[in-house]
Design an enzyme around this catalytic site. Structure first.
Site, PDB file in Angstrom:
ATOM      1  CB  CYS A 149      73.432  -3.284  25.906  1.00 65.55           C
ATOM      2  SG  CYS A 149      72.179  -3.109  24.623  1.00 65.55           S
ATOM      3  CB  CYS A 186      74.358  -3.252  22.215  1.00 64.82           C
ATOM      4  SG  CYS A 186      73.212  -2.185  23.089  1.00 64.82           S
ATOM      5  CG  ASP A 187      77.650  -5.238  23.074  1.00 67.96           C
ATOM      6  OD1 ASP A 187      77.750  -4.638  21.999  1.00 67.96           O
ATOM      7  OD2 ASP A 187      77.848  -4.701  24.184  1.00 67.96           O
TER       8      ASP A 187
END
Ligand code: NAP
Length: 320
Positions: A138, A141-142
């Site tokens: 992701c 997200c990261d």
């Protein structure tokens, strides 16, 4: 099979990621005493992540599993009952609805399906061990953890293209590793990727191993044409080879699209009256904890409205 008897659940929620547990909070606060069949591995995809920095309200970020424990405790505080069991079969052909989990059969007036989707992984050495330490599925997200780093993306579809483009905001360089000689991604996404000055593509190449002790340090890459293997320094690997919706148990009961996602005309209802959907099991586009939580809220509110309307009709119990 042990039947839970004549106890008809007003709201039964299948799944316990942000969608399922938010639905549980809302249904519980509406005094509907929801039963959540959370799955043996409760908590959804966030249980597999490390730090979550984009969930509103957590200024310093929060670990994914800690966030899901909070979701769960909040739902329980309002009276949701949560069982860590996997649903093994459903029968939505008549009302009330039947849901089997382990050796128990539950009867429910409404069901909210929030079983999520699982990212597909490459299944190569080092991938699982270094997940959350440079291996991710992701970028939203990261990605921000890899500023000025060399980031690799495995895959050649729209997800890989989207992830790679997003990652150019952070990375010094983004390299797509694709197993064929052309992208599967749509023309517009392919054009964007191929013309981007921070992105390059390694064609006909697969990742054989993620190398590193405490974090990703290198990738072992194999050219599928000539079989040659090289090891290249790398800071991160984003695996974007698609998702699998967790819908096997609903096949033949709910309308699914060609990829197995639940079909919903409005993002909450399904082809079966009283069965609602929330989160990644339906949503191929946003796939975020916050959007799943919002969807869980909507599904619970729609289930509540449906139950209200039902009170003016025949009770589902009368049809047992
Ligand atoms: P996808 O279209 O199925 O693409 C998966 C990609 O990963 C393919 O390029 C495939 O290679 C590769 N792949 C699969 N298994 C692999 C393995 N074991 N090792 C190496 N490579 C592997 O999945 P997706 O990109 O997640 O897209 C799913 C759907 O959502 C599509 O309909 C897509 O259009 C849509 N989507 C749209 C957008 C957008 O419009 N912005 C964004 C994301 C997703 P091959 O090409 O060789 O098969």
């Amino acid at each position: 099979m042990k039947s839970k008897g004549s106890e008809v659940e007003r709201v039964l929620i299948i799944g316990s990621g942000p969608a399922g547990l938010t639905a549980a909070v809302y249904a519980a606060r509406a005094n509907l005493k929801p039963l959540v069949l959370a799955g043996g591995l409760y908590g959804g995809q966030l249980m597999l992540t490390t730090e979550v920095e984009n969930y509103p309200g957590f200024v310093e970020g929060i670990m994914g599993p800690d966030l899901m424990i909070r979701f769960r405790e909040q739902a329980e505080r309002f009276g949701a009952r949560i069982e860590n069991v996997d649903v093994t079969a459903v029968d939505f052909s008549k009302s009330p609805l039947l849901v089997s989990a382990g050796d128990a059969q539950h009867v429910a007036e409404t069901v909210i399906v929030a079983t999520g989707a699982s990212a597909r992984w490459l299944d190569i050495p080092g991938e699982e061990r270094l997940r959350g330490r440079g291996v991710s599925s992701c970028a939203t997200c990261d990605g921000a953890f890899f500023r000025e780093k060399h980031i690799f993306v495995a895959g050649g579809g729209d997800s890989a293209a989207e992830e790679a483009l997003f990652l150019t905001r952070f990375g010094r360089r983004v390299t797509i590793v694709h197993r064929r000689d052309r992208l599967r991604a749509s023309k517009i996404m392919s054009d964007r990727v191929l013309s981007h000055d921070k992105i390059d593509v390694m064609w006909n190449t697969v990742v054989d191993e993620v190398v590193g002790d405490s974090h990703v340090a290198a990738l072992r890459l194999r050219n599928v044409g000539d079989g040659s293997v090289i090891e290249v320094p790398a800071d991160a690997l984003f695996v974007a080879i698609g998702h699998t919706p967790n819908t096997a148990v609903f096949a033949g009961q709910l309308d699914l699209d060609e990829h197995g996602y639940i079909v919903s005309p409005d993002g909450t209802s399904t082809n079966v009256e009283g069965v609602f959907v929330a989160g990644d099991v339906y949503d191929v586009r946003y796939r975020q904890a916050i959007t799943a939580a919002g969807a869980g809220c909507r599904a619970a509110m729609d289930a509540e409205k449906y139950l209200e309307a039902l009170e003016f009709k025949v009770s589902p119990l009368a049809r047992l």
